[in-house]
Design a protein around this motif. Sequence first.
Motif, PDB file in Angstrom:
ATOM      1  N   ALA A 169       1.011  -1.284  -0.029  1.00 39.05           N
ATOM      2  CA  ALA A 169       0.073   0.125  -0.055  1.00 39.05           C
ATOM      3  C   ALA A 169       0.991   1.225  -0.126  1.00 39.05           C
ATOM      4  O   ALA A 169       0.641   2.381  -0.727  1.00 39.05           O
ATOM      5  CB  ALA A 169      -1.114   0.094   1.075  1.00 39.05           C
ATOM      6  N   GLU A 217       2.210   1.610  -3.618  1.00 40.44           N
ATOM      7  CA  GLU A 217       1.198   2.117  -4.285  1.00 40.44           C
ATOM      8  C   GLU A 217       1.064   3.733  -4.142  1.00 40.44           C
ATOM      9  O   GLU A 217       0.912   4.321  -5.057  1.00 40.44           O
ATOM     10  CB  GLU A 217      -0.068   1.579  -4.254  1.00 40.44           C
ATOM     11  N   GLU A 218       1.094   4.119  -2.890  1.00 40.30           N
ATOM     12  CA  GLU A 218       0.764   5.600  -2.474  1.00 40.30           C
ATOM     13  C   GLU A 218       2.160   6.607  -3.050  1.00 40.30           C
ATOM     14  O   GLU A 218       1.688   7.585  -3.754  1.00 40.30           O
ATOM     15  CB  GLU A 218       0.738   5.860  -1.053  1.00 40.30           C
ATOM     16  N   GLY A 276       3.873   5.892  -5.878  1.00 41.25           N
ATOM     17  CA  GLY A 276       3.591   5.850  -7.265  1.00 41.25           C
ATOM     18  C   GLY A 276       2.500   6.684  -7.600  1.00 41.25           C
ATOM     19  O   GLY A 276       2.770   7.506  -8.498  1.00 41.25           O
ATOM     20  N   ARG A 277       1.334   6.622  -6.722  1.00 39.05           N
ATOM     21  CA  ARG A 277       0.302   7.840  -7.068  1.00 39.05           C
ATOM     22  C   ARG A 277       0.719   9.212  -6.937  1.00 39.05           C
ATOM     23  O   ARG A 277       0.611   9.915  -7.889  1.00 39.05           O
ATOM     24  CB  ARG A 277      -0.624   7.566  -6.076  1.00 39.05           C
TER      25      ARG A 277
END
Length: 117
Positions: A10, A13-14, A16-17
Amino acid sequence: MVDLSDAAFAAAEERGRIAMLTEPRAKTARYDERLDRIVVELVNGCTFLFPPRLVQGLGSASVADIAEVDTGAFGFGLHWEKQDVDVSVAGLMAGRFGTARYMAERFGPAWDAVAAE
């Protein structure tokens, strides 16, 4: 050992966002032979130009090979397949056209200090 936990995933992913929203990314890149510049249109609407022969590995490339610039899937970097050259858009915009050693050899010893930071 690599952390494969749900929390680590998670967090990745954050990161990357956030990178997709904040880091400079190329929408398109092309070689303008008249200007002798690579023209990079960024996803935010800005345009960045630079002389391709400053980039490590492109100094002796032909005009046709320089024109074969690719932005990749997400636009974080530029790639020239035949020369096996990859550079980051953020690095280019910061004036980094190659490795620290290349920069020092090409642009002088002041780059040794920059690389140490």
